[in-house]
Design an enzyme around this catalytic site. Structure first.
Site, PDB file in Angstrom:
ATOM      1  N   GLY A  12       0.826  -1.216   0.000  1.00  0.00           N
ATOM      2  CA  GLY A  12       0.000   0.000   0.000  1.00  0.00           C
ATOM      3  C   GLY A  12       0.851   1.253   0.000  1.00  0.00           C
ATOM      4  CB  ALA A  13       4.203   1.866  -1.141  1.00  0.00           C
ATOM      5  CB  SER A  14      -0.129   3.889  -4.499  1.00  0.00           C
ATOM      6  OG  SER A  14      -1.228   3.376  -3.784  1.00  0.00           O
ATOM      7  CG  ASP A  63      -6.486  -7.323  -3.617  1.00  0.00           C
ATOM      8  OD1 ASP A  63      -6.177  -7.377  -2.411  1.00  0.00           O
ATOM      9  OD2 ASP A  63      -7.665  -7.221  -4.007  1.00  0.00           O
ATOM     10  CB  VAL A  64      -2.046  -7.275   0.362  1.00  0.00           C
ATOM     11  CG1 VAL A  64      -0.873  -6.417  -0.057  1.00  0.00           C
ATOM     12  CG2 VAL A  64      -3.143  -6.470   1.029  1.00  0.00           C
ATOM     13  CG  ASN A  90       0.962   1.255   4.886  1.00  0.00           C
ATOM     14  OD1 ASN A  90       0.738   1.998   5.831  1.00  0.00           O
ATOM     15  ND2 ASN A  90       0.489   1.522   3.666  1.00  0.00           N
ATOM     16  CB  SER A 142      -5.032   1.869  13.959  1.00  0.00           C
ATOM     17  OG  SER A 142      -5.863   2.937  14.366  1.00  0.00           O
ATOM     18  CE1 TYR A 155      -8.204   0.421   9.659  1.00  0.00           C
ATOM     19  CE2 TYR A 155      -8.562   1.434  11.810  1.00  0.00           C
ATOM     20  CZ  TYR A 155      -7.805   1.295  10.663  1.00  0.00           C
ATOM     21  OH  TYR A 155      -6.646   2.020  10.514  1.00  0.00           O
ATOM     22  CE  LYS A 159      -5.188  -1.327  10.533  1.00  0.00           C
ATOM     23  NZ  LYS A 159      -3.982  -1.526   9.718  1.00  0.00           N
TER      24      LYS A 159
HETATM   25  P1  NAP Z   1      -4.767   5.461   2.455  1.00  0.00           P
HETATM   26  O1  NAP Z   1      -4.239   6.838   2.286  1.00  0.00           O
HETATM   27  O2  NAP Z   1      -6.174   5.141   2.172  1.00  0.00           O
HETATM   28  O3  NAP Z   1      -3.812   4.485   1.603  1.00  0.00           O
HETATM   29  C1  NAP Z   1      -4.052   3.114   1.627  1.00  0.00           C
HETATM   30  C2  NAP Z   1      -3.018   2.428   0.806  1.00  0.00           C
HETATM   31  O4  NAP Z   1      -3.263   1.002   0.900  1.00  0.00           O
HETATM   32  C3  NAP Z   1      -3.078   2.783  -0.669  1.00  0.00           C
HETATM   33  O5  NAP Z   1      -1.770   2.841  -1.185  1.00  0.00           O
HETATM   34  C4  NAP Z   1      -3.854   1.617  -1.274  1.00  0.00           C
HETATM   35  O6  NAP Z   1      -3.469   1.336  -2.611  1.00  0.00           O
HETATM   36  C5  NAP Z   1      -3.381   0.483  -0.400  1.00  0.00           C
HETATM   37  N1  NAP Z   1      -4.291  -0.649  -0.414  1.00  0.00           N
HETATM   38  C6  NAP Z   1      -5.562  -0.722   0.007  1.00  0.00           C
HETATM   39  N2  NAP Z   1      -6.064  -1.952  -0.191  1.00  0.00           N
HETATM   40  C7  NAP Z   1      -5.064  -2.675  -0.755  1.00  0.00           C
HETATM   41  C8  NAP Z   1      -4.951  -4.009  -1.191  1.00  0.00           C
HETATM   42  N3  NAP Z   1      -5.986  -4.861  -1.098  1.00  0.00           N
HETATM   43  N4  NAP Z   1      -3.782  -4.422  -1.724  1.00  0.00           N
HETATM   44  C9  NAP Z   1      -2.725  -3.574  -1.848  1.00  0.00           C
HETATM   45  N5  NAP Z   1      -2.771  -2.294  -1.442  1.00  0.00           N
HETATM   46  C10 NAP Z   1      -3.933  -1.859  -0.911  1.00  0.00           C
HETATM   47  O7  NAP Z   1      -4.540   4.938   3.961  1.00  0.00           O
HETATM   48  P2  NAP Z   1      -3.512   5.375   5.102  1.00  0.00           P
HETATM   49  O8  NAP Z   1      -4.210   6.289   5.989  1.00  0.00           O
HETATM   50  O9  NAP Z   1      -2.211   5.752   4.519  1.00  0.00           O
HETATM   51  O10 NAP Z   1      -3.389   3.979   5.875  1.00  0.00           O
HETATM   52  C11 NAP Z   1      -2.278   3.146   5.736  1.00  0.00           C
HETATM   53  C12 NAP Z   1      -2.240   2.185   6.919  1.00  0.00           C
HETATM   54  O11 NAP Z   1      -2.161   2.945   8.119  1.00  0.00           O
HETATM   55  C13 NAP Z   1      -3.492   1.322   7.028  1.00  0.00           C
HETATM   56  O12 NAP Z   1      -3.137   0.034   7.469  1.00  0.00           O
HETATM   57  C14 NAP Z   1      -4.299   2.029   8.096  1.00  0.00           C
HETATM   58  O13 NAP Z   1      -5.141   1.150   8.767  1.00  0.00           O
HETATM   59  C15 NAP Z   1      -3.198   2.560   8.984  1.00  0.00           C
HETATM   60  N6  NAP Z   1      -3.583   3.692   9.820  1.00  0.00           N
HETATM   61  C16 NAP Z   1      -4.103   4.826   9.273  1.00  0.00           C
HETATM   62  C17 NAP Z   1      -4.466   5.884  10.119  1.00  0.00           C
HETATM   63  C18 NAP Z   1      -5.052   7.157   9.611  1.00  0.00           C
HETATM   64  O14 NAP Z   1      -5.615   7.907  10.422  1.00  0.00           O
HETATM   65  N7  NAP Z   1      -4.946   7.494   8.341  1.00  0.00           N
HETATM   66  C19 NAP Z   1      -4.289   5.748  11.486  1.00  0.00           C
HETATM   67  C20 NAP Z   1      -3.744   4.592  12.007  1.00  0.00           C
HETATM   68  C21 NAP Z   1      -3.395   3.573  11.159  1.00  0.00           C
HETATM   69  P3  NAP Z   1      -4.368   1.723  -3.903  1.00  0.00           P
HETATM   70  O15 NAP Z   1      -4.859   3.112  -3.696  1.00  0.00           O
HETATM   71  O16 NAP Z   1      -3.380   1.569  -5.002  1.00  0.00           O
HETATM   72  O17 NAP Z   1      -5.477   0.734  -3.948  1.00  0.00           O
END
Ligand code: NAP
Length: 247
Positions: A12-14, A63-64, A90, A142, A155, A159
């Site tokens: 999920g590094a995009s 897709d992971v 991630n 999280s 969710y 986590k």
């Molecule tokens: P985000 O901006 O929505 O980005 C999610 C990333 O995950 C995107 O690169 C997306 O890729 C990828 N992804 C989603 N489903 C996937 C799949 N099935 N296979 C491969 N890649 C997939 O989310 P984020 O906020 O950065 O969250 C990243 C991590 O941090 C998550 O695990 C989330 O639970 C955790 N987190 C987030 C927060 C927060 O407040 N934002 C807080 C605590 C923890 P595509 O767009 O290419 O599909």
């Protein structure tokens, strides 16, 4: 160049936190595998950004939640770089609903990506990480896994699940000197949080002692530290980066 001799796969590094971690690793000289599911253009931007600096990156679509795709990603990564030293689990999604409205499908979609994806990616990289010179598994959990959160039963379950997973894998890696740790961010300003309604965001903010949401930059330094050899004696831990939220 803390990560000069390291090959790091970030799922999920995009976008968001994963993008920040991938770019941080690249800026410290790593070989980086930039995984994405659907945001192709963003993933190639991340690759180019890394290749413009001291790091080297490739893009790997998968897709992971699909084991075959994750296996193919691993083959692509190791054809290019030989072996994986650091895996960052991630990739994650939310499907938020009050539990009374949450269908089995809503439940399973989140479990399949947030835990199934962790199983798949860790499974294919496990032997490399174990045999690496100080291999690293870094899971992104999280604060919601620690505190729970209204409308996020699926969710929060995924986590929290990472805590037991990390602790167990830490034990299973320990005799080879490799480590497993979890970062538990608070609420970070990414697309995931931007999707949360303003009213709910305002309520969350009231619970954050530092009185602001995290930026991706607040998280990436810890990921770099965990990926580096400086964290050699730290394993099985949950590192909260949450602006002082208690749990
Ligand atoms: P985000 O901006 O929505 O980005 C999610 C990333 O995950 C995107 O690169 C997306 O890729 C990828 N992804 C989603 N489903 C996937 C799949 N099935 N296979 C491969 N890649 C997939 O989310 P984020 O906020 O950065 O969250 C990243 C991590 O941090 C998550 O695990 C989330 O639970 C955790 N987190 C987030 C927060 C927060 O407040 N934002 C807080 C605590 C923890 P595509 O767009 O290419 O599909």
């Amino acid at each position: 160049m803390q990560l000069e001799d390291r090959t790091c796969l970030v799922t999920g590094a995009s976008k968001g936190i994963g993008r920040g971690i991938a770019e941080e690793f690249g800026a410290h000289g790593a070989n980086v595998v930039v995984n994405y599911r659907s945001s192709e253009e963003d993933a190639y931007d991340v690759r180019d950004e890394i290749n413009d600096g001291p790091g080297t990156a490739i893009v790997a679509q998968a897709d992971v939640s699909e084991f075959d795709q994750v296996e193919a990603m691993y083959e692509q990564a190791t054809d290019e770089f030989g072996t994986i030293d650091v895996l960052v689990n991630n990739a994650g999604i939310t499907v938020d609903k009050k539990f009374e409205n949450m269908t089995r499908e809503d439940w399973e979609r989140v479990i399949d990506v947030n835990l199934g994806g962790v199983y798949n990616a860790t499974k294919v990289c496990f032997e490399d990480i174990r045999q690496a010179d100080e291999g690293r598994l870094i899971n992104i959990s999280s604060v919601v896994g620690q505190q729970g959160n209204y409308g996020q039963a699926n969710y929060a379950t995924t986590k929290s699940g990472l805590f037991g997973f990390t602790r167990t894998i830490a034990l299973e890696l320990a005799n080879e000197g490799s480590t497993a740790n979890t970062i538990a961010p608070g609420f970070v300003m990414t697309d995931m949080l931007k999707d949360v309604p303003d009213r709910v965001q305002e309520n969350i903010l009231k619970r954050i002692p530092l009185d602001r949401f995290a930026e991706v930059e607040d998280i990436v330094g810890m990921a770099r530290f965990l990926a580096s050899r400086e964290s050699s004696y730290m394993t099985g831990q949950v590192l909260g980066i949450n602006g002082g939220m208690e749990w």
